[in-house]
Design a protein around this motif. Structure first.
Motif, PDB file in Angstrom:
ATOM      1  N   UNK A  82       0.851  -1.183   0.000  1.00 42.05           N
ATOM      2  CA  UNK A  82       0.000   0.000   0.000  1.00 42.05           C
ATOM      3  C   UNK A  82       0.889   1.235   0.000  1.00 42.05           C
ATOM      4  N   UNK A  83       0.242   2.372   0.075  1.00 42.01           N
ATOM      5  CA  UNK A  83       0.967   3.649   0.083  1.00 42.01           C
ATOM      6  C   UNK A  83       2.003   3.691   1.206  1.00 42.01           C
ATOM      7  N   UNK A  84       3.229   4.018   0.858  1.00 41.35           N
ATOM      8  CA  UNK A  84       4.269   4.205   1.882  1.00 41.35           C
ATOM      9  C   UNK A  84       4.805   2.926   2.487  1.00 41.35           C
ATOM     10  N   UNK A  85       4.372   1.784   1.975  1.00 38.97           N
ATOM     11  CA  UNK A  85       4.803   0.523   2.584  1.00 38.97           C
ATOM     12  C   UNK A  85       5.998  -0.085   1.855  1.00 38.97           C
ATOM     13  N   UNK A  86       6.758  -0.908   2.576  1.00 36.53           N
ATOM     14  CA  UNK A  86       7.860  -1.671   1.979  1.00 36.53           C
ATOM     15  C   UNK A  86       7.794  -3.108   2.486  1.00 36.53           C
ATOM     16  N   UNK A  87       8.457  -3.999   1.773  1.00 38.62           N
ATOM     17  CA  UNK A  87       8.489  -5.380   2.234  1.00 38.62           C
ATOM     18  C   UNK A  87       9.474  -5.540   3.383  1.00 38.62           C
ATOM     19  N   UNK A  88       9.094  -6.362   4.325  1.00 36.54           N
ATOM     20  CA  UNK A  88       9.933  -6.641   5.491  1.00 36.54           C
ATOM     21  C   UNK A  88      11.068  -7.580   5.071  1.00 36.54           C
ATOM     22  N   UNK A  89      12.273  -7.018   4.975  1.00 33.11           N
ATOM     23  CA  UNK A  89      13.429  -7.840   4.593  1.00 33.11           C
ATOM     24  C   UNK A  89      14.110  -8.439   5.824  1.00 33.11           C
ATOM     25  N   UNK A  90      14.022  -7.748   6.959  1.00 28.23           N
ATOM     26  CA  UNK A  90      14.853  -8.140   8.096  1.00 28.23           C
ATOM     27  C   UNK A  90      14.423  -9.436   8.782  1.00 28.23           C
ATOM     28  N   UNK A  91      13.109  -9.688   8.859  1.00 28.76           N
ATOM     29  CA  UNK A  91      12.672 -10.886   9.577  1.00 28.76           C
ATOM     30  C   UNK A  91      13.321 -12.123   8.962  1.00 28.76           C
ATOM     31  N   UNK A  92      13.223 -12.231   7.661  1.00 31.38           N
ATOM     32  CA  UNK A  92      13.753 -13.435   7.014  1.00 31.38           C
ATOM     33  C   UNK A  92      15.279 -13.396   6.905  1.00 31.38           C
ATOM     34  N   UNK A  93      15.861 -12.207   6.718  1.00 29.08           N
ATOM     35  CA  UNK A  93      17.333 -12.177   6.594  1.00 29.08           C
ATOM     36  C   UNK A  93      17.974 -12.486   7.945  1.00 29.08           C
ATOM     37  N   UNK A  94      17.399 -11.973   9.010  1.00 27.28           N
ATOM     38  CA  UNK A  94      17.982 -12.242  10.329  1.00 27.28           C
ATOM     39  C   UNK A  94      17.769 -13.709  10.718  1.00 27.28           C
ATOM     40  N   UNK A  95      16.632 -14.282  10.321  1.00 20.49           N
ATOM     41  CA  UNK A  95      16.409 -15.719  10.592  1.00 20.49           C
ATOM     42  C   UNK A  95      17.474 -16.550   9.877  1.00 20.49           C
ATOM     43  N   UNK A  96      17.789 -16.161   8.639  1.00 22.86           N
ATOM     44  CA  UNK A  96      18.822 -16.890   7.895  1.00 22.86           C
ATOM     45  C   UNK A  96      20.184 -16.715   8.559  1.00 22.86           C
ATOM     46  N   UNK A  97      20.476 -15.499   9.027  1.00 21.74           N
ATOM     47  CA  UNK A  97      21.773 -15.242   9.669  1.00 21.74           C
ATOM     48  C   UNK A  97      21.886 -16.023  10.991  1.00 21.74           C
ATOM     49  N   UNK A  98      20.758 -16.167  11.693  1.00 20.55           N
ATOM     50  CA  UNK A  98      20.753 -16.965  12.930  1.00 20.55           C
ATOM     51  C   UNK A  98      21.121 -18.411  12.606  1.00 20.55           C
ATOM     52  N   UNK A  99      20.514 -18.957  11.560  1.00 21.97           N
ATOM     53  CA  UNK A  99      20.826 -20.333  11.158  1.00 21.97           C
ATOM     54  C   UNK A  99      22.307 -20.459  10.798  1.00 21.97           C
ATOM     55  N   UNK A 100      22.831 -19.492  10.040  1.00 18.64           N
ATOM     56  CA  UNK A 100      24.227 -19.547   9.627  1.00 18.64           C
ATOM     57  C   UNK A 100      25.157 -19.527  10.840  1.00 18.64           C
TER      58      UNK A 100
END
Ligand code: AMP
Ligand code: MG
Length: 397
Positions: free
Chosen positions: A188-206
């Protein structure tokens, strides 16, 4: 502002070692051993055996033509070898008592059905002695690092079926911001996709941790407090992103203060100056900056070492090497910069090139980088031609 080292030391002082738990070897890859060595209860190999397909003999009987007295296969028991005879033998089959060498198949010549001509063969040739890899009673050292396929093979060869490892630290991840939308949903207006939830989950696994709850909260104190409470109650560590700066809608830092204790500091690092660290109900909480590059770089510098510390591992577990920067890159003089670069071999060492735009929202350069190049505080720029420490995030090709 704290230096990276001071911040790391303070964060690591909160690293509480997780318990040991047994895992079967098939699940042991990447886990951190909780013991520094294991006792070999058997010899490996447990019996002398052939390293080749060929003919077992007494070395003293060759060269010469010998009668062939049957065969011994892997997994079978070997009857004793009679003097001046040979026996067909397969790789891994036990050496018959009385034999002391194996002549390879390629070097032998059959004479009819049941005689074989064998070349000069030295005693011990192509024989793997009992205990030639490990001897019964030996303490086999386990490095303080995640278990590799090769170390798992060593344990298996010793007949060890399960190993004590550190429990993976459980990590709750909380992304904050009114603007965030789950990837896959439309904006919607002014919104962006949440990149951090999934990137931080991947970094935790790594890093060897286990992301267990993924939370998202809007920029409202009540919602953020509820998420901070839920996340810290369910995990060893809560990693939040966003809302730690000085904006009117940055409520994470205040939330940690309301619910627990905050050791807030600003770190002399670029990207990533604002970072909140503290605890809620005795569980560590770390609030990373929201910009997705800053979130991942500060995870690398502070959360990765904390998760490793919780499993008894020292340092960042990365390869560091000196690399020469090929382009001048300006930076904040006060802060240590971690440039996103591609490192590759060069006739006089390692060469680092910026992997793309160095902005803290320019994820493409971080994804393309294979290293972070460390330009110290006090310098206004990374200078073309100068050498800096490169922290390898993956392999170099
Ligand atoms: P903040 O730290 O909350 O001030 O956020 C800094 C910047 O990072 C803003 O441009 C946010 O929109 C952006 N940001 C915060 N959280 C996320 C996220 N989970 N995914 C992508 N961008 C984010
Ligand atoms: Mg925000």
């Amino acid at each position: 502002m704290l230096s990276v080292e001071e911040a790391r030391t303070r964060i690591l002082s909160h690293a509480r070692l997780t318990e040991a738990e047994p895992v079967p070897l098939r699940d042991a890859f990447g886990r951190v051993p909780a013991e520094s060595s294991v006792l070999a209860a058997i010899d490996v190999p447990p019996f002398a055996n052939s390293s080749m397909d060929g003919f077992a003999l007494r070395a003293a009987d060759a060269p010469g033509e010998l009668p062939l007295m049957g065969e011994v296969a892997a997994g079978a028991a070997a009857p004793p070898l009679r003097p001046r005879t040979a026996v067909r033998i397969m790789t891994g089959a036990p050496l018959p008592p009385g034999a002391d060498a194996v002549a390879p198949l390629e070097d032998a010549e059959m004479v009819g059905e049941d005689r074989v001509r064998l070349p000069m063969t030295e005693a011990g040739a192509n024989v793997r002695a009992r205990g030639h890899d490990t001897q019964h009673g030996e303490q086999v050292e386990l490095a303080a690092e995640p278990l590799s396929a090769a170390t798992i093979a060593v344990l298996a060869s010793l007949g060890i079926g399960q190993i004590e490892v550190r429990r993976r630290p459980l990590v709750a991840i909380l992304s904050t911001g009114d603007e965030l939308v789950t990837p896959g949903e439309s904006l919607g207006e002014g919104q962006i996709h949440d990149a951090n939830t999934v990137s931080l989950a991947a970094a935790v696994l790594e890093a060897g941790g286990e992301p267990i709850v993924l939370l998202r909260a809007p920029d409202e104190p009540v919602a953020i407090d509820a998420a901070l409470r839920e996340g810290s109650a369910s995990a060893d560590l809560l990693v939040a992103s966003g809302g730690v700066s000085v904006g009117r809608h940055d409520h994470v830092r205040a939330g940690i203060e309301r619910l627990g204790e905050l050791a807030f500091w600003r770190i002399a690092v670029q990207p990533g100056k604002p970072l909140a660290f503290g605890s809620i109900a005795d569980r560590a909480v770390i609030g990373l900056p929201g910009n997705p590059v800053s979130a991942l770089v500060t995870f690398e510098l502070f959360v990765r070492v904390l998760l490793r510390g919780m499993m008894g591992l020292a340092g960042d577990g990365r390869v560091h090497l000196p690399a020469r920067l090929d382009t001048t890159v300006r930076k904040d003089r006060e802060r240590r910069a971690y440039l996103r670069v591609v490192v590759r071999p060069d006739p006089d060492g390692w060469l680092a090139s910026p992997a793309g735009g160095q902005g803290s929202a320019q994820l493409r350069a971080l994804a393309a980088a294979n290293a972070l190049l460390v330009v110290p505080e006090g310098e206004p720029a990374g200078e073309a031609g100068a050498r800096y420490d490169a922290v390898l995030l993956r392999g170099v090709s």
